[in-house]
Design a protein around this motif. Structure first.
Motif, PDB file in Angstrom:
ATOM      1  N   GLN A   9      40.216  49.406  43.370  1.00 28.49           N
ATOM      2  CA  GLN A   9      39.270  48.523  42.679  1.00 28.49           C
ATOM      3  C   GLN A   9      39.594  47.063  42.967  1.00 28.49           C
ATOM      4  OE1 GLN A   9      37.940  49.461  38.564  1.00 28.49           O
ATOM      5  NE2 GLN A   9      39.493  51.051  38.613  1.00 28.49           N
ATOM      6  N   ALA A  10      40.905  46.741  42.984  1.00 31.22           N
ATOM      7  CA  ALA A  10      41.311  45.349  43.227  1.00 31.22           C
ATOM      8  C   ALA A  10      40.873  44.896  44.616  1.00 31.22           C
ATOM      9  CB  ALA A  10      42.819  45.214  43.066  1.00 31.22           C
ATOM     10  N   VAL A  11      41.000  45.792  45.605  1.00 27.14           N
ATOM     11  CA  VAL A  11      40.586  45.429  46.961  1.00 27.14           C
ATOM     12  C   VAL A  11      39.083  45.141  46.992  1.00 27.14           C
ATOM     13  CG1 VAL A  11      40.391  46.225  49.355  1.00 27.14           C
ATOM     14  CG2 VAL A  11      42.459  46.727  48.046  1.00 27.14           C
ATOM     15  N   ILE A  12      38.313  46.008  46.367  1.00 25.34           N
ATOM     16  CA  ILE A  12      36.855  45.805  46.334  1.00 25.34           C
ATOM     17  C   ILE A  12      36.501  44.552  45.539  1.00 25.34           C
ATOM     18  CG2 ILE A  12      34.662  46.766  45.530  1.00 25.34           C
ATOM     19  CD1 ILE A  12      35.777  48.173  48.009  1.00 25.34           C
ATOM     20  N   GLY A  13      37.156  44.395  44.391  1.00 28.69           N
ATOM     21  CA  GLY A  13      36.919  43.193  43.579  1.00 28.69           C
ATOM     22  C   GLY A  13      37.221  41.934  44.375  1.00 28.69           C
ATOM     23  N   GLY A  14      38.351  41.950  45.092  1.00 32.49           N
ATOM     24  CA  GLY A  14      38.728  40.802  45.906  1.00 32.49           C
ATOM     25  C   GLY A  14      37.729  40.530  47.022  1.00 32.49           C
ATOM     26  N   MET A  15      37.204  41.586  47.634  1.00 38.69           N
ATOM     27  CA  MET A  15      36.194  41.402  48.695  1.00 38.69           C
ATOM     28  C   MET A  15      34.947  40.733  48.137  1.00 38.69           C
ATOM     29  SD  MET A  15      36.467  44.960  50.932  1.00 38.69           S
ATOM     30  CE  MET A  15      35.646  44.402  52.434  1.00 38.69           C
ATOM     31  N   LEU A  16      34.525  41.189  46.964  1.00 40.27           N
ATOM     32  CA  LEU A  16      33.348  40.570  46.341  1.00 40.27           C
ATOM     33  C   LEU A  16      33.620  39.101  46.030  1.00 40.27           C
ATOM     34  CD1 LEU A  16      32.046  43.335  43.899  1.00 40.27           C
ATOM     35  CD2 LEU A  16      30.701  42.192  45.666  1.00 40.27           C
ATOM     36  N   LEU A  17      34.773  38.814  45.423  1.00 38.53           N
ATOM     37  CA  LEU A  17      35.097  37.432  45.054  1.00 38.53           C
ATOM     38  C   LEU A  17      35.145  36.542  46.287  1.00 38.53           C
ATOM     39  CD1 LEU A  17      37.875  38.233  42.425  1.00 38.53           C
ATOM     40  CD2 LEU A  17      35.638  37.193  41.944  1.00 38.53           C
ATOM     41  N   GLU A  18      35.678  37.089  47.376  1.00 38.40           N
ATOM     42  CA  GLU A  18      35.772  36.294  48.591  1.00 38.40           C
ATOM     43  C   GLU A  18      34.398  35.981  49.170  1.00 38.40           C
ATOM     44  OE1 GLU A  18      38.477  36.689  52.524  1.00 38.40           O
ATOM     45  OE2 GLU A  18      39.355  36.410  50.567  1.00 38.40           O
ATOM     46  N   HIS A  19      33.407  36.730  48.753  1.00 41.68           N
ATOM     47  CA  HIS A  19      32.029  36.435  49.173  1.00 41.68           C
ATOM     48  C   HIS A  19      31.248  35.817  48.019  1.00 41.68           C
ATOM     49  CE1 HIS A  19      33.373  39.186  52.332  1.00 41.68           C
ATOM     50  NE2 HIS A  19      32.477  38.593  53.100  1.00 41.68           N
ATOM     51  N   GLY A  20      31.936  34.970  47.255  1.00 41.31           N
ATOM     52  CA  GLY A  20      31.277  34.258  46.168  1.00 41.31           C
ATOM     53  C   GLY A  20      30.768  35.182  45.078  1.00 41.31           C
ATOM     54  N   GLY A  21      31.384  36.353  44.973  1.00 42.57           N
ATOM     55  CA  GLY A  21      30.957  37.299  43.941  1.00 42.57           C
ATOM     56  C   GLY A  21      29.622  37.947  44.258  1.00 42.57           C
ATOM     57  N   SER A  22      29.181  37.846  45.499  1.00 40.34           N
ATOM     58  CA  SER A  22      27.859  38.355  45.867  1.00 40.34           C
ATOM     59  C   SER A  22      27.959  39.598  46.748  1.00 40.34           C
ATOM     60  CB  SER A  22      27.070  37.265  46.606  1.00 40.34           C
ATOM     61  OG  SER A  22      25.973  37.826  47.297  1.00 40.34           O
ATOM     62  N   ALA A  60      29.256  43.686  37.739  1.00 36.14           N
ATOM     63  CA  ALA A  60      28.067  43.413  36.921  1.00 36.14           C
ATOM     64  C   ALA A  60      27.476  42.044  37.268  1.00 36.14           C
ATOM     65  CB  ALA A  60      28.413  43.487  35.436  1.00 36.14           C
ATOM     66  N   GLU A  61      28.348  41.070  37.501  1.00 36.25           N
ATOM     67  CA  GLU A  61      27.877  39.733  37.842  1.00 36.25           C
ATOM     68  C   GLU A  61      27.180  39.743  39.205  1.00 36.25           C
ATOM     69  OE1 GLU A  61      27.451  37.288  36.000  1.00 36.25           O
ATOM     70  OE2 GLU A  61      26.731  35.997  37.627  1.00 36.25           O
ATOM     71  N   ALA A  62      27.745  40.507  40.152  1.00 34.29           N
ATOM     72  CA  ALA A  62      27.128  40.598  41.487  1.00 34.29           C
ATOM     73  C   ALA A  62      25.728  41.199  41.389  1.00 34.29           C
ATOM     74  CB  ALA A  62      28.010  41.431  42.416  1.00 34.29           C
ATOM     75  N   LEU A  63      25.576  42.275  40.625  1.00 39.45           N
ATOM     76  CA  LEU A  63      24.274  42.930  40.555  1.00 39.45           C
ATOM     77  C   LEU A  63      23.250  42.114  39.775  1.00 39.45           C
ATOM     78  CD1 LEU A  63      26.021  45.450  41.599  1.00 39.45           C
ATOM     79  CD2 LEU A  63      24.023  46.711  40.795  1.00 39.45           C
ATOM     80  N   ARG A  64      23.749  41.333  38.830  1.00 38.65           N
ATOM     81  CA  ARG A  64      22.847  40.441  38.105  1.00 38.65           C
ATOM     82  C   ARG A  64      22.343  39.338  39.047  1.00 38.65           C
ATOM     83  NH1 ARG A  64      22.953  39.507  32.759  1.00 38.65           N
ATOM     84  NH2 ARG A  64      25.088  40.302  32.606  1.00 38.65           N
ATOM     85  N   GLN A  65      23.311  38.717  39.710  1.00 34.99           N
ATOM     86  CA  GLN A  65      23.023  37.605  40.613  1.00 34.99           C
ATOM     87  C   GLN A  65      22.119  38.033  41.780  1.00 34.99           C
ATOM     88  OE1 GLN A  65      26.087  35.616  43.499  1.00 34.99           O
ATOM     89  NE2 GLN A  65      26.936  35.492  41.429  1.00 34.99           N
ATOM     90  N   ASP A  66      22.499  39.130  42.422  1.00 37.07           N
ATOM     91  CA  ASP A  66      21.837  39.513  43.673  1.00 37.07           C
ATOM     92  C   ASP A  66      20.563  40.310  43.454  1.00 37.07           C
ATOM     93  OD1 ASP A  66      23.976  38.414  45.035  1.00 37.07           O
ATOM     94  OD2 ASP A  66      25.023  40.326  45.257  1.00 37.07           O
ATOM     95  N   TYR A  67      20.569  41.184  42.442  1.00 40.19           N
ATOM     96  CA  TYR A  67      19.477  42.142  42.341  1.00 40.19           C
ATOM     97  C   TYR A  67      18.760  42.118  40.991  1.00 40.19           C
ATOM     98  CZ  TYR A  67      21.879  43.705  46.503  1.00 40.19           C
ATOM     99  OH  TYR A  67      22.480  43.738  47.723  1.00 40.19           O
TER     100      TYR A  67
END
Lengths: 427, 427
Positions: free
Chosen positions: A300-313, A92-99
């Protein structure tokens, strides 16, 4: 021995699609040297980045920062999880931030790919047999397949170069109403649809939202390919400009992260009246508990971790992939121009500036016989478009996907395709 | 703002089950000190063994031995995979070796838990609204929930101490036939059912298979808890003694490996006549491609690697877990005997020798009010059984699960339960 009969089995109705995909696989296996423009799968170069251990650890750190003990965090990966999902806050934070999509984490349901999201939404919305689903035509087979599984009636609305035939949609709504039925929702992929490749203009998006309000439609927006837009050419998603809560937004990490995670999501913040559910996401989570219980917490954890590693973006996570696909698409279009500078009569194609697909019109039927000739004599494969059409149209069109190939493959593939088209489309 | 109405949403029909689970969660959150016999989740001690990296590597070695290049093997984890699954050979070999189930890998579909397997099978088998699903009553809510989602009519067959009321089943088949309908399949968990805890005798298994042949029924066998049988007390699954191909067998790795993988499977080797599908598994795979596309290859690799690390044996993979659950179950039964040596009038319970569950009869309604009293005043939680019954019966029964607790918790929990039952079931 028991013998089941196909006419008493429900799944047999999906056989046409299955048949087509397995036919493609079968042709490929017989012609291993052929270059295939068929698969819409992500490029292998995007995969070596996936380090399961590192991304999982990254997610665990996040869970600990959010208050879980290290032991509890670790158990999150392995136990059953909530039907709604485990990484809703991160997504949710990624989609708010990015889009600019402003929806709270609890309005998200993390699903087993976009496909499960479609199934859940159709199941929730289509209770009455009087309700009809409208879809852009041609259309992604995942949504029409899910509709078939749930016995949901579907009608097609023509896709145009600018997005969608809105007058046709309005007419369909009126006709349905006159017949005592209702178009309950429209499925649409505004950004570089599969297979059509068209993109909805900003004006068309606004007019579609206005029409949805007038006709009391819900919009089921599939955003699988939006990330392939160039940074200076982004358009807001329908959900981002939805002031009325009419848009249910579906996304997938199959292309922006990797398909093997099987992680997608749906945003369903529509309020629900009466009953236990407060918003549509509550209903979807309840249905999901009877479909897959929950999406693998490990995935989900793998995807969550990938997002976090890219600053949540999500934007940063997908940037190099977006560049690769745009490069491939331009190579494909350039090669078509180069090798089919003066195309045979009746051969023409569209020019999308994003997504995975180019659509080519032929003057002859693009059927499995022609595909066999193309594979055996010219060493090149493509997808017949007919399966994507609701009305048997499209039988002279083919879909070329650029996502899975390397530049050399695209070049050589188009050379072969040009030879094939030049010789075999003469009538 | 759009406001959806619950009477036009399909998922709202699952609200009773959702309500019950969320009520339990909500009660638990208000009474964090309460000991809960509610969750049927695997014990946390079974989870620290899960080493994602090691098991994934183990699977990759296997894939390379089977002929994939190391690079290709690695890509298997991250790309889309076949709808049917990636570890079918490993799972099929385990079930052949351990349980004498002789079905080829291509008759397996690897699913997102047993839940997806149920959904796929119901969707495939129930095409005509004249067909009815029979289920053991009381029944696992996963199957009745999936049936509700697909609008499949369900009828209950009483579960007995020996398994199932076969005369009642035969009667139901005849009644359905007389009404122009057909009982197409029976869902049954022969080994320590959830929630009933009963186990079908060998004789009952043979008689059920004979009845299925006479009445032309398919048997949908759920084997989630079979692994908890003592090594010297195993009974063959229905599938292992199925000579006619009447049994569709569903399994899960949620208890034998871990739930967070979301990996289960279905064996569907029934031949299919007419159409593209050769066996039922072909139809299920085709339906699955419209539900979740494929089960996460990453999750499958972890489960495959766990099996391989135990010599390809499901029995060896699950042995210590089986011992833990049998220990817990006996502790629970012993504690009930100790603390309720002379139970209050109307209080009695069954004595399963496997599975996760004990079923207690009370002389008063076991409703949410009583649960609230139990939690607030006695610090102990349990599951009301009513939600598991089709016919509104079971409203004076509760389910105790032993799987998630430690010995101390079971001891103290039963002490509290005994105090609660002694005081609160007086009429």
């Amino acid at each position: 021995m028991v013998q089941l009969h196909t006419d008493r089995l429900h799944g047999s109705v999906t056989a046409p699609v299955l048949g087509s995909i397995s036919f493609l696989n079968e042709v490929m296996s017989r012609h291993p040297g052929a270059i295939s423009f068929a698969p819409g799968a992500p490029h292998p170069d995007t995969l070596p980045d996936v380090d399961v251990q590192r991304f999982t650890d990254r997610f665990l750190d996040h869970a600990v920062v959010r208050g879980a003990s290290p032991d509890r965090a670790r158990r999150l990966l392995f136990e059953y999880g909530p039907a709604r999902g485990l990484i809703n806050d991160i997504v949710a934070e990624a989609l708010r931030q990015d889009y600019g999509i402003d929806a709270p984490p609890e309005s998200y349901v993390i699903t087993v790919g976009a496909q499960e999201a479609m199934l859940l939404v159709l199941r929730a919305l289509f209770r009455s047999s009087g309700d009809v689903l409208a879809v852009a035509n041609p259309c992604f087979v995942g949504i029409t397949g899910a509709a078939r599984l749930l016995d949901v009636d579907v009608l097609g609305v023509d896709e145009t170069a600018h997005g969608l035939d809105l007058d046709g949609l309005a007419r369909s709504c009126q006709e349905a109403r006159a017949a005592g039925r209702a178009v309950r929702a429209l499925y649409v992929a505004p950004d570089y649809s599969n297979p059509g490749g068209s993109r909805m203009t900003l004006d068309c998006r606004h007019r579609l939202l206005a029409l949805a309000a007038r006709e009391d439609l819900l919009l089921l927006e599939d955003n699988a390919y939006g990330f392939t837009a160039a940074a200076d050419d982004e358009l807001p998603s329908l959900k981002a400009i939805d002031t009325e809560g009419r848009v249910i937004h579906i996304g997938t990490f199959a292309k922006t992260a990797f398909p093997g995670a099987r992680v997608g999501f749906v945003i369903a913040d529509q309020r629900v009246d009466g009953g236990d559910a407060r918003i549509l996401a509550d209903v979807l989570a309840s249905i999901k508990s009877m479909v897959t219980v929950n999406t693998s917490p490990l995935s989900q954890a793998v995807i969550g971790g990938m997002l976090l590693e890219h600053g949540g973006s999500l934007d940063r996570l997908s940037r190099t992939k977006s560049e690769l696909y745009r490069r491939n698409l331009h190579l494909l279009l350039d090669a078509l121009d180069r090798d089919l500078g003066s195309p045979p009569p009746g051969v023409h194609w569209n020019r999308p500036d994003g997504g995975f697909f180019v659509r080519v019109h032929l003057p002859v039927p693009a059927d499995t016989d022609l595909l066999e000739v193309s594979a055996a004599e010219y060493g090149v494969l493509w997808t017949p478009m007919r399966q994507f059409f609701l009305d048997g149209a499209g039988d002279t069109q083919i879909r070329l996907s650029c996502s899975y190939l390397d530049p050399d493959g695209i070049d050589e593939g188009v050379r072969r395709l040009a030879a094939f088209l030049t010789k075999e489309t003469r009538q």
